[in-house]
Design an enzyme around this catalytic site. Structure first.
Site, PDB file in Angstrom:
ATOM      1  N   SER A  47      15.099  20.896 -17.077  1.00  0.00           N
ATOM      2  CA  SER A  47      13.905  21.718 -17.287  1.00  0.00           C
ATOM      3  C   SER A  47      14.266  22.943 -18.115  1.00  0.00           C
ATOM      4  O   SER A  47      15.346  23.520 -17.953  1.00  0.00           O
ATOM      5  CB  SER A  47      13.327  22.156 -15.933  1.00  0.00           C
TER       6      SER A  47
ATOM      7  N   LYS B 160      -0.988  -4.793 -38.902  1.00  0.00           N
ATOM      8  CA  LYS B 160       0.470  -4.683 -38.887  1.00  0.00           C
ATOM      9  C   LYS B 160       1.003  -3.492 -38.105  1.00  0.00           C
ATOM     10  O   LYS B 160       1.962  -3.637 -37.335  1.00  0.00           O
ATOM     11  CB  LYS B 160       0.995  -4.651 -40.323  1.00  0.00           C
TER      12      LYS B 160
ATOM     13  N   GLU C 235       9.687   7.920 -17.350  1.00  0.00           N
ATOM     14  CA  GLU C 235       8.332   8.431 -17.560  1.00  0.00           C
ATOM     15  C   GLU C 235       7.827   8.101 -18.958  1.00  0.00           C
ATOM     16  O   GLU C 235       6.646   7.775 -19.149  1.00  0.00           O
ATOM     17  CB  GLU C 235       8.311   9.939 -17.317  1.00  0.00           C
TER      18      GLU C 235
ATOM     19  N   GLN D 280      -5.925  -5.881 -42.832  1.00  0.00           N
ATOM     20  CA  GLN D 280      -4.767  -5.091 -43.240  1.00  0.00           C
ATOM     21  C   GLN D 280      -4.281  -4.224 -42.079  1.00  0.00           C
ATOM     22  O   GLN D 280      -3.107  -3.854 -42.010  1.00  0.00           O
ATOM     23  CB  GLN D 280      -5.154  -4.196 -44.424  1.00  0.00           C
TER      24      GLN D 280
ATOM     25  N   HIS E 294       0.829  -1.222   0.000  1.00  0.00           N
ATOM     26  CA  HIS E 294       0.000   0.000   0.000  1.00  0.00           C
ATOM     27  C   HIS E 294       0.860   1.268   0.000  1.00  0.00           C
ATOM     28  O   HIS E 294       0.458   2.311   0.511  1.00  0.00           O
ATOM     29  CB  HIS E 294      -0.955   0.014   1.201  1.00  0.00           C
TER      30      HIS E 294
ATOM     31  N   LYS F 162      16.560  21.238 -11.974  1.00  0.00           N
ATOM     32  CA  LYS F 162      15.830  19.993 -12.189  1.00  0.00           C
ATOM     33  C   LYS F 162      16.678  18.916 -12.860  1.00  0.00           C
ATOM     34  O   LYS F 162      17.487  19.176 -13.730  1.00  0.00           O
ATOM     35  CB  LYS F 162      14.582  20.237 -13.060  1.00  0.00           C
TER      36      LYS F 162
END
Length: 458
Positions: free
Chosen positions: A277, A325, A290, A322, A156, A283
């Protein structure tokens, strides 16, 4: 340029032709189509539909078609062609003359495309299984290096019981093994030759299908001509296997995303697999993880796409098929790239469990160990569970860890007590007490690592 038209007075509408053309994606089957054509020419010679000279002309022509396209694909205006079949046949006429027309004897696009599509999927599965094994080996190397690195195990998304990084990563190695088994099952389903089925009802020509089976490396031959051309279960099984594997990769990526956050601070991912970023200079984002997590949705939807397409098709072949694919080609590409990139990224991951270990020591992840200790003292587990819970409540109220408690504090809550309870702490002692073979006991983990090394040929 099309392979039909004799019974029509008018040509197909230009927009209708563009809408119905599949050359833009089924050109991916070019190599498989050439192999099929060569095998078929040899078979037609074997049953005396082609003379040896005609066979040699066709084989030489197919080789020229192959070389010409592979060396200079931009030289060809593929928009003129309805599909890969018409492209190859048109080019073969240029290289082999009227003899090229004999290659289609007893063969339909229906059984032809089913054959080349199966061949392509078989090839793709082999490559994917190799990549899955490669990721397993990378995970194994990291699991061995971090075999004793203690981290929280979660249920959890809450601290549950202590485990190790090695134990945690071994879980994904097991997942990937199931993925390989599912891919192998999909390979077996695809490994059945449909050539000889014709459009749907076979051929009056004495085609040597067993010869084709051996030439094209199939394990068996389709037993029903209708099923042969209308079956796409092999594509569905491949997409199912791809979806399951992408689901596992997405779960791993989700954990890496969480673990690399400042809140967790469990791992650092190398710069070569992270991005920055455009606005915030500080960042460092786990974008590859992701993107893999995001692209898993496309693989899932591709499986659903073919399943939905097939659900109401009457037997046998219908032009709807068709559309089988693009989902397969795309899913294969996404899965292959994801496996390759994750293998590279994991090699750059550095683990730091300092913060996680502090959380384990401050938390109550050994509450189950306390309950088990009480069970060994003769207390029924239901009562032991309740007593351990009361111990947690007391510690939380007094801002203490289990290891901080005195003998007097233990005896206030527990119905039994002896000094051996202090042997349960700290957290680092917990894992060695595990008795079950699948647990994170370091001894068991080392045994599993050795078994996986042998299995994977490391």
């Amino acid at each position: 340029i099309m392979l039909w038209g004799g019974r029509f007075k008018e040509e197909l509408n230009n927009e209708a032709f563009a809408f119905s053309s599949s050359i833009q994606f089924d050109i991916a089957l070019f190599g498989e189509e050439i192999l099929c054509g060569k095998a078929y020419a040899k078979m037609l010679n074997k049953i005396r539909i082609l003379t040896s000279a005609e066979k040699d002309t066709i084989l030489a022509g197919l080789e020229k078609v192959k070389d010409g396209f592979e060396k200079n694909p931009s030289d060809y205006d593929l928009k003129k062609y309805e599909d890969v079949h018409s492209f190859i046949e048109s080019r073969l006429y240029e290289e082999a003359g009227e003899t090229a027309g004999k290659l289609r004897s007893g063969r339909s696009r229906n059984d032809q495309i089913a054959t080349s599509f199966r061949m392509w999927i078989k090839k793709s599965i082999k490559e994917i299984i190799e990549l899955q094994s490669g990721l397993q080996k990378t995970l194994l190397q990291k699991a061995e290096a971090e075999a004793d690195t203690i981290i929280p195990g979660y249920t959890h998304t809450q601290h549950a019981q202590p485990v190790t990084v090695g134990h945690h990563l071994l879980a994904y190695i097991n997942m990937l093994e199931r993925d390989k088994e599912l891919m192998s099952a999909a390979y077996k389903t695809a490994d059945v030759l449909p050539l000889g089925a014709g459009a749907l009802a076979g051929s009056t020509l004495p085609l040597d299908i067993e010869y084709l089976r051996e030439e094209l490396n199939f394990s068996s031959v389709c037993r029903n001509s209708i099923d042969a051309v209308s079956d796409r279960d092999f594509a569905l099984q491949f997409l199912n296997a791809a979806s399951q594997c992408m689901m596992h990769l997405s779960r791993l990526c989700e954990e890496f995303i969480l673990w690399s956050s400042q809140e967790w601070s469990l791992i650092t991912i190398g710069d070569s697999f992270t991005t920055g970023s455009s606005l915030m200079p500080q960042k460092k984002n786990p974008d590859i993880c992701e993107l893999i997590r995001g692209k898993s949705a496309r693989v899932f939807s591709n499986y659903q796409s073919i399943l939905t397409m097939m659900k109401a098709l009457p037997l046998s072949y219908n032009r709807d098929m068709q559309e089988d694919k693009v989902p397969v080609f795309e899913s294969s590409g996404i899965l292959s790239s994801s496996l390759f990139l994750l293998s590279g990224m994991i090699g750059t991951v550095v683990f730091n469990n300092t913060k996680a270990l502090e959380g384990l020591e401050k938390g109550f992840s050994l509450a189950t160990d306390v309950a088990d200790w009480l069970v060994l003292k003769g207390i029924p587990f239901r009562k032991a569970h309740d007593l351990a819970g009361k111990l947690v409540l007391y510690c939380a109220a007094n801002n203490k860890k289990f290891s901080d408690l005195t003998e007097e504090e233990f005896t206030k809550i527990l119905t039994v007590f002896d000094q051996s309870i202090f042997d349960l702490f700290p957290v680092s002692k917990s894992l060695g007490r595990k008795k079950t073979a699948s647990s994170p006991n370091p001894e068991f983990i080392r045994n599993q690592l050795a078994q996986w090394k042998k299995s994977l040929g490391v």
